[in-house]
Write an enzyme that holds these catalytic residues in place. Structure first.
Site, PDB file in Angstrom:
ATOM      1  N   SER A  82       0.781  -1.235   0.102  1.00  0.00           N
ATOM      2  CA  SER A  82      -0.013   0.251  -0.125  1.00  0.00           C
ATOM      3  C   SER A  82       0.876   1.314  -0.010  1.00  0.00           C
ATOM      4  CB  SER A  82      -0.962  -0.016   1.289  1.00  0.00           C
ATOM      5  OG  SER A  82      -0.153  -0.187   2.314  1.00  0.00           O
ATOM      6  N   THR A 184      -2.051   3.779   3.918  1.00  0.00           N
ATOM      7  CA  THR A 184      -1.316   4.846   3.675  1.00  0.00           C
ATOM      8  C   THR A 184      -0.121   5.138   4.807  1.00  0.00           C
ATOM      9  OG1 THR A 184      -2.684   5.911   2.083  1.00  0.00           O
ATOM     10  CG2 THR A 184      -1.258   7.367   3.368  1.00  0.00           C
ATOM     11  N   THR A 202       1.818   7.354  -0.219  1.00  0.00           N
ATOM     12  CA  THR A 202       1.050   6.095  -0.439  1.00  0.00           C
ATOM     13  C   THR A 202       1.052   5.613  -1.913  1.00  0.00           C
ATOM     14  OG1 THR A 202      -1.488   5.178  -0.263  1.00  0.00           O
ATOM     15  CG2 THR A 202      -1.054   7.512  -1.343  1.00  0.00           C
ATOM     16  N   ARG A 212      -5.894   8.433 -11.220  1.00  0.00           N
ATOM     17  CA  ARG A 212      -6.677   8.907 -10.018  1.00  0.00           C
ATOM     18  C   ARG A 212      -5.707   9.291  -9.101  1.00  0.00           C
ATOM     19  NH1 ARG A 212      -6.551   7.321  -4.315  1.00  0.00           N
ATOM     20  NH2 ARG A 212      -8.385   7.752  -3.543  1.00  0.00           N
ATOM     21  N   GLY A 214      -5.346  10.737  -4.831  1.00  0.00           N
ATOM     22  CA  GLY A 214      -6.243  10.618  -3.638  1.00  0.00           C
ATOM     23  C   GLY A 214      -5.861  11.915  -2.851  1.00  0.00           C
ATOM     24  N   ASP A 215      -6.269  11.797  -1.552  1.00  0.00           N
ATOM     25  CA  ASP A 215      -5.952  12.858  -0.652  1.00  0.00           C
ATOM     26  C   ASP A 215      -4.533  13.101  -0.134  1.00  0.00           C
ATOM     27  OD1 ASP A 215      -6.242  10.344   0.796  1.00  0.00           O
ATOM     28  OD2 ASP A 215      -6.244  11.456   2.701  1.00  0.00           O
ATOM     29  N   THR A 235      -5.822   8.968   6.695  1.00  0.00           N
ATOM     30  CA  THR A 235      -5.821   7.608   5.855  1.00  0.00           C
ATOM     31  C   THR A 235      -7.158   7.364   5.540  1.00  0.00           C
ATOM     32  OG1 THR A 235      -4.800   5.275   5.921  1.00  0.00           O
ATOM     33  CG2 THR A 235      -5.530   6.308   7.929  1.00  0.00           C
ATOM     34  N   GLY A 236      -7.264   6.379   4.358  1.00  0.00           N
ATOM     35  CA  GLY A 236      -8.463   5.892   4.067  1.00  0.00           C
ATOM     36  C   GLY A 236      -8.935   6.453   2.863  1.00  0.00           C
ATOM     37  N   GLY A 238      -9.717   8.324   0.001  1.00  0.00           N
ATOM     38  CA  GLY A 238      -8.971   9.904  -0.301  1.00  0.00           C
ATOM     39  C   GLY A 238     -10.142  10.684  -0.718  1.00  0.00           C
TER      40      GLY A 238
HETATM   41  C1  SD4 Z   1      -5.710   7.512  -1.033  1.00  0.00           C
HETATM   42  N1  SD4 Z   1      -5.654   7.921   1.208  1.00  0.00           N
HETATM   43  O1  SD4 Z   1      -5.191   7.203  -2.121  1.00  0.00           O
HETATM   44  C2  SD4 Z   1      -5.355   7.193   0.460  1.00  0.00           C
HETATM   45  C3  SD4 Z   1      -5.290   5.573   0.579  1.00  0.00           C
HETATM   46  C4  SD4 Z   1      -5.215   5.391   1.836  1.00  0.00           C
HETATM   47  O2  SD4 Z   1      -4.759   3.965   3.406  1.00  0.00           O
HETATM   48  O3  SD4 Z   1      -5.015   5.992   2.746  1.00  0.00           O
HETATM   49  N2  SD4 Z   1      -4.726   4.090   2.252  1.00  0.00           N
HETATM   50  O4  SD4 Z   1      -7.346   7.773  -1.011  1.00  0.00           O
END
Ligand code: SD4
Length: 329
Positions: A82, A184, A202, A212, A214-215, A235-236, A238
């Site tokens: 990841s 992440t 990440t 794409r 993310g955040d 994390t999570g 995005g």
């Molecule tokens: C994302 N926030 O690319 C990241 C993914 C992530 O733990 O946090 N994974 O959206």
């Protein structure tokens, strides 16, 4: 038995401290805030990352150097599915990397949709220090990395490729909470001088659409640092973090005297308010640290944890409180 005062403090820390059998977790409930230097990072692999950050912090090093070195531990892990080049690919089978970094003077740098470069966080730092820009993406980011002496790296993680082949059989896109959808590494630190910095890196969501982002590379979404107030990282999923400018929101709430725990919780509650039932389908977790050394974390789904290391506690994992008491899927 724990006193009510300690219980309240523990709740404010968001650490699940008094429910843990860990003695240090109990101690911190009584002794908070943390003593600088301090480093916090997301998920279990934060323990390893914190160690490298700590090696710098304990020698009076700068928080910026500590967070860069810390998250690189995860980027360099050839089996991390990841973070870094070992991460799971997008739906075209290519691993693309996102990262950002921010120091105590509002300097920040980011790269996104970067391919074949082992340490995106180091490139993000070069963007911050050696360009007039904040963010470079894709081919331009790679070109810049090469100009700064980074080398192309064709490493592919056999485990991630294997997973991808399995995924291709159905090609349905539905992130699984706390599995495809997490890990992440976000790290925030305060050095011996009391200065804050943060880093976030990440490979993003597995099997994302090509292009794409993310955040994690977005300042104010996956990471924000305000040296007057505090720092936060996320994390999570995005898309959900970006929608509420998550970490900027957490820091602004701390500016209004929310504790780090309350600020993380309020940001999650904002998601619940605007996304309602949809919040059952994804995970987001925040961690935060303020200038007084108080820290906390909060997430949507049970299962998020983070690693904390400071001058008054050894490196250890804290379990985050969650809005949903148990996984919903
Ligand atoms: C994302 N926030 O690319 C990241 C993914 C992530 O733990 O946090 N994974 O959206």
């Amino acid at each position: 038995m724990a006193s009510r005062r300690n219980f309240i403090k523990a709740a404010a820390l968001g650490a699940g401290a008094l429910t843990s059998s860990n003695t240090f977790a109990k101690t911190i409930a009584a002794k908070a805030p943390l003593h600088k230097p301090i480093v916090l990072s997301t998920w279990d692999f934060g323990l390893m990352a914190n160690k490298d950050a700590w090696a710098i912090l304990q020698k009076n090093g700068r928080a910026l150097d500590a967070v860069e070195a810390g998250v690189m531990v995860a980027e360099n892990d050839l089996f991390s599915t990841s973070v870094g080049l070992a991460g799971r690919p997008d739906r075209e089978g290519k691993t693309t990397l996102d990262a950002c970094i921010m120091d105590e003077n509002y300097n920040c740098g980011a790269v996104a949709f970067l391919e074949k470069i082992k340490n995106p966080i180091a490139v993000a730092r070069k963007v911050m220090e050696n360009t007039p820009h904040v963010m470079l993406v894709g081919e331009g980011a790679q070109q810049f990395a090469l100009s700064q002496g980074f080398k192309l790296d064709n490493y592919e993680n056999p485990e991630s490729l294997e997973d991808y082949k399995k995924w291709l059989k159905t090609s349905t896109y539905k992130p699984i909470i706390n599995i495809e959808n997490h890990d992440t590494i976000g790290m925030i630190a305060m050095d011996a001088n009391g200065n804050l910095s943060g880093a976030c890196t990440t490979s993003g969501l597995a099997y994302k659409m090509r292009g794409r982002i993310g955040d994690s590379p977005i300042i104010g979404a996956g990471l924000y640092v305000d040296n007057e107030i505090g720092a936060a990282t996320a994390t999570g999923t995005g898309e959900e973090v970006i929608r509420i400018a998550g970490t900027h929101l957490v820091v602004e709430l701390m500016r209004q005297n929310y504790s780090p725990y309350e600020a993380c919780k309020e940001a999650v509650m904002r998601m619940v308010k605007i996304r309602k039932e949809k919040t059952k389908e994804f995970q987001v977790g925040f961690i935060a640290l303020n200038k007084n050394g108080e820290f906390g974390g909060y997430c949507l789904q049970t299962g998020f944890n983070y690693a904390v290391y400071s001058n008054n506690i050894p490196n250890q994992i804290f379990t985050s409180d969650a809005y949903y008491p148990a996984p919903t899927k």
